[in-house]
Design an enzyme around this catalytic site. Structure first.
Site, short mmCIF file in Angstrom:
data_model
loop_
_atom_site.label_atom_id
_atom_site.label_comp_id
_atom_site.label_asym_id
_atom_site.label_seq_id
_atom_site.Cartn_x
_atom_site.Cartn_y
_atom_site.Cartn_z
N HIS A 418 0.83 -1.21 0.00
CA HIS A 418 0.00 0.00 0.00
C HIS A 418 0.86 1.26 0.00
CE1 HIS A 418 -2.43 3.14 2.05
NE2 HIS A 418 -3.37 2.68 1.24
N CYS A 791 -5.00 -0.24 -17.48
CA CYS A 791 -4.94 0.74 -16.40
C CYS A 791 -4.28 0.17 -15.14
CB CYS A 791 -6.31 1.31 -16.07
SG CYS A 791 -7.44 0.09 -15.40
#
Lengths: 837, 837
Positions: A418, A791
């Site tokens: 993250h 993407c």
């Protein structure tokens, strides 16, 4: 079997080819053609060198016929590409007792002894691989020869033929060694890459007149701007000037003696040669020269060393001067070089007090005071203080704190943690997985074994480009986004033929994307918008609502906030396409995981702790990646997507005419999922049109993240306007591999060649790529005007761009700070296609 | 537009087709052809009935021309297939005041009133949809007609033409109703399935001579064995005999009066008719008959109702008597019917005190005393007491306790929960996801809202076939694995052309598989072998070992245990192939999850709790399904596979000649993984051969569970002898859907048609199936003799078998108790192909 080596004298008309004799031989021929004073040189082609390595050419000594009795020569390696390496240069071959005696007569005993000793040592250590220690200390050539004989039980060879033979054999064999092979293959050399050798008559650099050797270049290594740099060592040889403390400068210089002081003519010739070489060799070259009794010789020229920033400046200047084309300028710059320009870097020349190393997770460097929580980071930012957020690992709640910090440092996690993903998106330096750190968030201490304990407020520097964590300050080089960089980006935009969009979840990211000039937003993940404390509370109320009505009430409070988010985004992007992904993550990501958090939430929601804990437990999942998220949530709790669609449409109307929002459905695996969401989104659109009495357009698309969505793209495309491949998740599912869990073995897997590359770093064109191609083909077959894109994080990778372009995709989308790399990579592909149609 | 309905009188030569007039009309014609006393009957084809439904045929009354003035008729539905349903029969059409008066003269006023009242009620309620309550109680025909007129504002129709018209219209329209349509489509009827109608002259069943009606069949509904059953009602009509308490038996019977007592001739005729019908109609039929003044009429015949067990017995007997072929016998039995024979069932006729309902997770039923822990289950089993293991959910540590229980009941989990999967494998009944249960494992109580609290030791019955949990005992029907079942399985083995193996992890499962006669073991998961307490401790030592040497020491202790496992398995399977999957699960599955467990483990391993807890935490994964398991573990800790390979080879040598073990590598996603494991397994084989001085063969294969392995099957197949598709995991990854987490929304997803079926229940042939076909094709292209199979839970599904067979797979592997279903399904496919080449 050849009996004498095949070789070619380097003359203007000789047939010298880089592919046969190597890059250096070819370069030397170019210098010769420019009428520059290059000593007599001979090129040995790859085949010959290979034959020498395998001992198939007995009479190497025949080469002496070219140079004549009593001559001294050097041998330099000449691989096909400069960066494929090669064994080091050997000077003064041919020197023996008789030659040394002659030199002593002409140049004095000391000079002769120094040269002879140098050659004996080089021959013993570099050629015959004797121990260098043996020849340490102040010894005479005689003593050196004794040591030599003691070790090898044969005298130091007096025959220049024997010397040359051994030198060539040694260099030819070094090329075939395993480590040399691995090194050059890492630079892209093929398995059968050959080595050429150049044998050149020595220009001694010692003598009674002005004599010496030097290295000169005409641009700054750091910036690429025009500036004569280099060093000159009187009575020296080779590249020794670069390492000698007391070497002279080239141009007259306030800092010390310079060649120009004693030999202005030589410097004038060098300047002229430099300009000529730049013009004709179409490159900034570093020249190795020798002055022998006032006479200048140019021995060699190599591409000037340079930083990424200099690389860009040099290529752009060459093109602006009309020496090379714009296409060639773009072609010359490896796209990832641009990363060095985008971020502040620790000055390579600065002192570094390295505390520990982790994973270089997001490039750039920053200095700041340690903080251990997102709240502390926000507080520091409020006081205008630069801070470094140090966490075991980060979670979505930390995002605002991350945005307030100058850099992120985490104890755990890899390239796709993250912290790493968010930092790259925000353009913040990040070092992750610094596992040697001992972090005590309660005591607010950071311990590095063997170093002092760091406390909150202590100063550290995070170098996300190298993965290093430094104590205190470090001197920085600022980013260079104007000038040559801006010019290069303009040329890339003109050349490229595939769209480049940015993934941007926040206004800050979208602004960064705008700065780099994108074709739109390719992926706006909306979930990060819900981590603001006020929104988080409403979000939790929504999650705890047991009835659709209560859910809608909570969502109605989120609606104006989302509408504002999207309005700002649409306005910022000024009519460029913005692709918004509907809510994707599992709901438990919005709930606290620890006791304190649960208690605080129970208080905030005025509920018993037990009920809060039970609800949280009921939302736990075995494999959250494969659970209740994405469109599954959208279908099960349709009020969420209804709210988001309404926010998007209302924002589009506020933002003004011409905004055509793109709405993307995540985690689809079946056509019916798309149809169901489409029905509801269409209904919301109709309601908004009706309420506001205004019309607007929008496009609905699907994020292809599951293998099944790729396989069934034909039927899925019937209900949507675009497919965007989310290659992160698609890779996870195609491999059956969670990137969060892969860190534990991925590096070992890649090291042992189980996977040739980490498929999360570099698109797996074989497996995942086949699904992309199948999906694209089937989608387009169903709907010819289907818009296609990538993407995932792969979107900014040059090879993913090549793949997408070849497959006819409309655009790739990548994190904002990858946009320049992507643009250049895309331009290079277009330029290459124009050259090789 | 037709003005009169198109119809055909049912005569031996009339053109009556099931596809045009329906199954009943065709059956009646067959009875007519057998010269049986069928009253005058007329068949209306589908088109006519459809025209009637849409009101396009005005003069329906013209049908009366066939039957004559004053006749009474019945109308029965005649759909194309018997189980597609149809509206109920209407009797005595044509009866009016005049007819009733005539009947009173011949049969007495009471009989005439009863008939007329019955018709008025049926016409009002079933045809014109008036409220049935209106006609309740003892009323006269006159009063009924008054009610009728009050309600409809028109008198009860006296015109037989009007009556017949309304009856036919009502039945034709009922067929088009939504619920009727859904019901028949659930039975496989196409959307445009038509309804035929049969109009038949009434044989009244009342009269002065011996008159009445009855229903007779010649086999037992429960067992299918020959036995005349049925009932006869003197002075009755239709099928009333079956529901009247005081109806007579057919054959003379000690329990009460029988038709044979009064009319032995009629029973003799019925017996003869039954034998004739069985022979000519090639089926056991239930016959509806009427005696009118001593004259027997046969009105109708339908397929005798039957349990699954009777189904098998009847089909096998018909084939053994040469009436139908073996192929036809196999074709007639829906494969899942066999599940009813394999397990003990609650007698359908028994009283059921239902406590709650859950998911029918594993078929069969059992009664036992409640236990709340695996240990208690083992203790109960040691005392010879039948027990039911009741758990919130089960985990791998519970396996031995599960094996000791008679049935499993869990509060949580679905069809694919641990409890369900293991129970099906063990052949134990299981009800999972009984969410209304409130389980308190500490207090050892089980609460069902509104019922008494159950304690450990209380008796309950788990019905895993229905999903019901019953209080106390329930009467059971035993499994029926001999006789007709065994014969059917023998025929299926002769007919089928695809292999059927079983998934068997334990000796008990392998024994069950052997009982059902399999072609081998298709999947032996080895990890369950490590949950025995002694092994678990060693396993944990292995996990905690920090060095390869310590790991090997722990594994060396497991080696003889594994060798014994495999030796027993090989011996049991007597040379049939056994495919052993190498260790697959993440290591944390072997570690305790709660504090008590961690403390106990710390004591057992003589380690501080903190170290144990830290190691457990370090092994936690975000998505264990996609983490460090399977071949990833095998490559990272290669000592585990080394040990298993050695155990397999040594066991093969102990078990004797001809054992060719199959070794399967789980969770492969890249060819190199296979090559690395193959190298080590080959090395172990060479070592064992060398040590023992004996040779042996084995095959190495890959379990294809990741989409990438399917896509890259071509290169993977180069290093292996077989590919076995693990469709459970492959489905999870293709959909991006964890089956453990899908339970929360899967049923809603299927109900709303998002997924047409639960892909974990039924193979998704579109998406997952394409990967199977791609993998098979690419694998075979690389290696023509590659063995292909499916070993997921789909393996036992008839449609998966059809898919596998069409794709040229060698075998399917399923849980042992699915083997009979799989065999029959496979045989049906082969038989179908033989008929339709």
């Amino acid at each position: 079997m050849l009996t004498t080596p095949d070789f070619t004298e380097i003359t203007p008309t000789a047939e010298i080819k880089a592919a046969r004799h190597g890059n250096r031989a070819k370069c030397l021929q170019r210098l010769v053609r420019l009428d520059l004073p290059v000593p007599l040189s001979v090129a040995l082609p790859f085949d010959t060198v290979r034959a020498i390595a395998t001992g198939r050419i007995p009479n190497i000594a025949a080469l002496w016929g070219v140079f004549g009795v009593g001559a001294l020569v050097s041998v330099r390696s000449s691989s096909q590409a400069a960066d494929w390496g090669g064994p080091g240069t050997v000077l003064n071959i041919g020197l023996n007792d008789a030659g040394a005696a002659r030199l002593a007569e002409t140049h004095g005993q000391d000079a002769a002894d120094a040269l002879y000793l140098g050659f004996i040592k080089a021959y013993a250590v570099d050629v015959l691989r004797l121990d260098a220690d043996m020849f340490e200390g102040p010894i005479t050539p005689r003593l050196a020869k004794t040591y030599f004989e003691d070790e090898l039980e044969e005298p130091f060879p007096q025959d220049p033929g024997v010397q040359l033979t051994e030198v060539l054999r040694s260099m030819a064999r070094a090329w075939e060694g395993t480590s040399a092979r691995l090194l050059r293959q890492a630079q892209g050399a093929p398995a059968d890459a050959g080595l050429g050798l150049v044998v050149q008559q020595m220009a001694l650099g010692i003598g009674q007149g002005i004599s010496g050797s030097g290295v000169v270049q005409f641009v700054s290594t750091e910036t690429g701007s025009p500036r004569i740099t280099g060093r000159y060592l009187p009575q020296g040889q080779g590249r020794a000037a670069l390492s000698e403390q007391d070497a002279h400068f080239i141009e007259s210089d306030a800092r010390g003696p310079a060649l120009e002081d004693t030999s202005p003519k030589a410097v004038k010739v060098l300047r002229k040669a430099g300009a000529l070489i730049r013009d004709r060799l179409q490159e900034e070259m570093q020249i190795e020269f020798t002055l022998m009794n006032d006479t200048l010789f140019i021995l060699d020229a190599v591409r000037s060393p340079r930083t990424g920033r200099a690389e860009v400046a040099i290529a752009v200047a060459l093109a602006e001067d009309g020496i090379i084309s714009k296409a060639e300028a773009m072609r010359r710059i490896p796209p990832f070089t641009l990363n060095q320009l985008l971020h502040r870097q620790v000055d390579p020349a600065a002192a570094r007090d390295v505390l520990t190393r982790g994973i270089a997770a997001a490039p750039g460097a920053a200095t700041g005071r340690i903080v251990f929580s997102a709240a502390a980071a926000q507080a520091a930012a409020a006081h205008g203080e630069a801070c470094i957020l140090v966490r075991r690992e980060t979670s979505p709640e930390d995002i605002r704190g991350m945005g307030a910090a100058q850099a992120i440092l985490t104890e755990r996690g890899g390239m796709t943690s993250h912290a790493a993903v968010i930092a790259r998106g925000l353009g913040l330096p990040c070092v992750s997985g610094a596992t040697r750190l001992q972090l005590d968030a309660r005591k607010k201490t950071l311990t590095v074994p063997g170093r002092k304990i760091f406390h909150e407020g202590d100063l550290i520097t995070v170098d996300g480009s190298s993965g290093e964590v430094l104590a205190g300050f470090a001197r920085m080089i600022e980013p260079a986004l104007g000038g040559a960089f801006a010019t290069l980006m303009k040329w890339a935009d003109e050349a490229r033929d595939i769209g480049i969009r940015a993934n941007a979840d926040t206004h800050a990211e979208a602004e960064a994307a705008q700065r780099f000039g994108v074709d739109g937003i390719g992926l706006c993940r909306t979930e990060h918008m819900f981590f603001d404390p006020i929104r988080l509370t409403v979000m939790r109320e929504m999650i705890f609502a047991s009835e659709a009505g209560d859910r809608t009430a909570a969502l109605n409070r989120l609606l104006p906030m989302q509408r504002n988010d999207f309005t700002a985004l649409f306005k910022l992007m000024q009519g460029q396409p913005v692709c918004i992904r509907l809510f994707d993550p599992p709901l438990h990501e919005f709930l606290p995981a620890d006791r304190d958090g649960i208690r605080a939430m129970a208080e905030a929601m005025d509920m018993p702790v037990s009920r809060v804990a039970a609800r949280i437990e009921s939302l736990q999942e075995f494999n959250p990646m494969l659970g209740m998220r994405g469109v599954r949530l959208g279908i099960t709790l349709p009020e969420i997507y209804d709210m988001q669609a309404r926010a998007i449409f209302e924002a589009a109307l506020v933002a003004g005419d011409g905004v055509v929002p793109e709405i993307m459905i995540p985690l689809v695996s079946a056509r019916r999922e798309v149809e169901l969401v489409k029905d509801r989104v269409d209904a919301v659109a109709a309601a908004v049109r009706n309420e506001q009495g205004k019309d607007f357009d929008y496009r609905l698309g699907v994020m292809v993240e599951t293998p099944r969505a790729a396989l069934r793209a034909g039927e899925i495309a019937e209900s949507c306007a675009f497919l965007s491949f989310g290659t992160n998740d698609l890779t996870q599912m195609t491999y059956g591999l969670s990137r969060d869990d892969a860190g534990r073995f991925m590096s070992a897997y890649v090291q042992h060649g189980v996977f040739p590359e980490d498929p999360f770093q570099r698109l797996d064109t074989d497996g995942v790529g086949e699904l992309l191609l199948l999906g694209a083909e089937r989608g387009r077959a169903a709907r010819a005007d289907l818009m296609l894109s990538i993407c995932g994080e792969h979107g900014g990778q040059p090879d993913s761009i090549a793949f997408s372009r070849a497959a006819g995709f409309n655009y790739v989308s990548c994190s904002p700070f990858r946009v320049p790399v992507a643009k250049l990579a895309a331009a290079q592909l277009a330029v290459l296609d124009a050259v090789l149609p």
